[in-house]
Design a protein around this motif. Structure first.
Motif, mmCIF file in Angstrom:
data_model
loop_
_atom_site.group_PDB
_atom_site.id
_atom_site.type_symbol
_atom_site.label_atom_id
_atom_site.label_comp_id
_atom_site.label_asym_id
_atom_site.label_seq_id
_atom_site.Cartn_x
_atom_site.Cartn_y
_atom_site.Cartn_z
ATOM 1 N N GLU A 64 0.354 -6.355 0.028
ATOM 2 C CA GLU A 64 0.431 -5.764 -1.297
ATOM 3 C C GLU A 64 0.550 -6.833 -2.370
ATOM 4 N N GLU A 66 0.417 -7.623 -6.803
ATOM 5 C CA GLU A 66 0.399 -7.101 -8.161
ATOM 6 C C GLU A 66 -0.459 -8.040 -8.999
ATOM 7 N N THR A 88 -3.655 -3.962 -0.709
ATOM 8 C CA THR A 88 -3.528 -2.981 -1.776
ATOM 9 C C THR A 88 -3.088 -3.725 -3.025
ATOM 10 N N HIS A 90 -1.963 -3.545 -7.023
ATOM 11 C CA HIS A 90 -1.487 -2.753 -8.154
ATOM 12 C C HIS A 90 -1.820 -3.510 -9.429
ATOM 13 N N LYS A 92 -1.806 -4.055 -13.417
ATOM 14 C CA LYS A 92 -1.067 -3.745 -14.640
ATOM 15 C C LYS A 92 -1.867 -4.352 -15.769
ATOM 16 N N THR A 120 -1.922 1.348 -15.586
ATOM 17 C CA THR A 120 -1.683 0.921 -14.211
ATOM 18 C C THR A 120 -2.640 1.654 -13.300
ATOM 19 N N THR A 122 -4.125 1.495 -8.901
ATOM 20 C CA THR A 122 -3.971 0.889 -7.584
ATOM 21 C C THR A 122 -5.265 1.028 -6.802
#
Ligand code: CUA
Length: 153
Positions: A64, A66, A88, A90, A92, A120, A122
């Motif tokens: 994961e 960001e 995955t 995410h 922003k 946001t 994903t």
């Protein structure tokens, strides 16, 4: 007023009401509103506001990541994103100037990036490859040059 004039007026207002109803129903029932939690940000102070003061990729779990990204005429910062396949991510996002789009071609990742708001979304990248990331909201003279790639290895 002529009778046929009345009929056409009623018909056109009826159609407008039906379309507005259908759009509103879809937006609320299927959650088709712009993505994100309506989190606000001062577009004049993006460079000083965390996490946008340090845009980039951060690992937050085993598979994961960001990605904090700033959109501006006519670029994505950072623009050289590389992630391992199966991750995955995410995203922003925010804009420093005008409305931009954020679309990763051949995926479901597609959002509007509005100055003053944090968008946001994903996306999981199963297949390695080069994914085209493009702005799909007309944002000015250089709009057609506002794209980059996301590399999945
Ligand atoms: Cu940014 Cu079009």
């Amino acid at each position: 007023m002529h009778r046929s004039e009345k009929i056409w007026l009623i018909l056109s207002f009826g159609m407008i009401l039906i379309f507005m109803g259908a759009t509103g129903y879809q937006a609320f029932t299927y959650g088709m509103a712009p993505p994100g939690g309506m989190e606000r940000i001062d577009p004049q102070k993006v460079d000083e506001t965390p996490p946008f003061d340090q845009p980039g990729i951060r690992q937050i779990g085993e598979n994961e990541y960001e990605v904090v990204m700033v959109l501006q005429v006519f670029s994505f910062v950072p623009h050289d994103i590389e992630i391992p396949a199966g991750s995955t991510v995410h995203f922003k996002l925010t804009s420093k100037d005008v409305i931009h789009g954020f679309q990763i071609v051949e995926t479901n990742a597609n959002g509007m990036v509005v100055p003053g708001y944090v968008t946001t979304l994903t996306q999981t990248f199963h297949e390695p490859g080069e994914y085209l990331l493009m702005c799909n909201e007309y944002c000015g003279a250089g709009h057609q040059h506002m794209y980059t790639t996301i590399t999945v290895k």
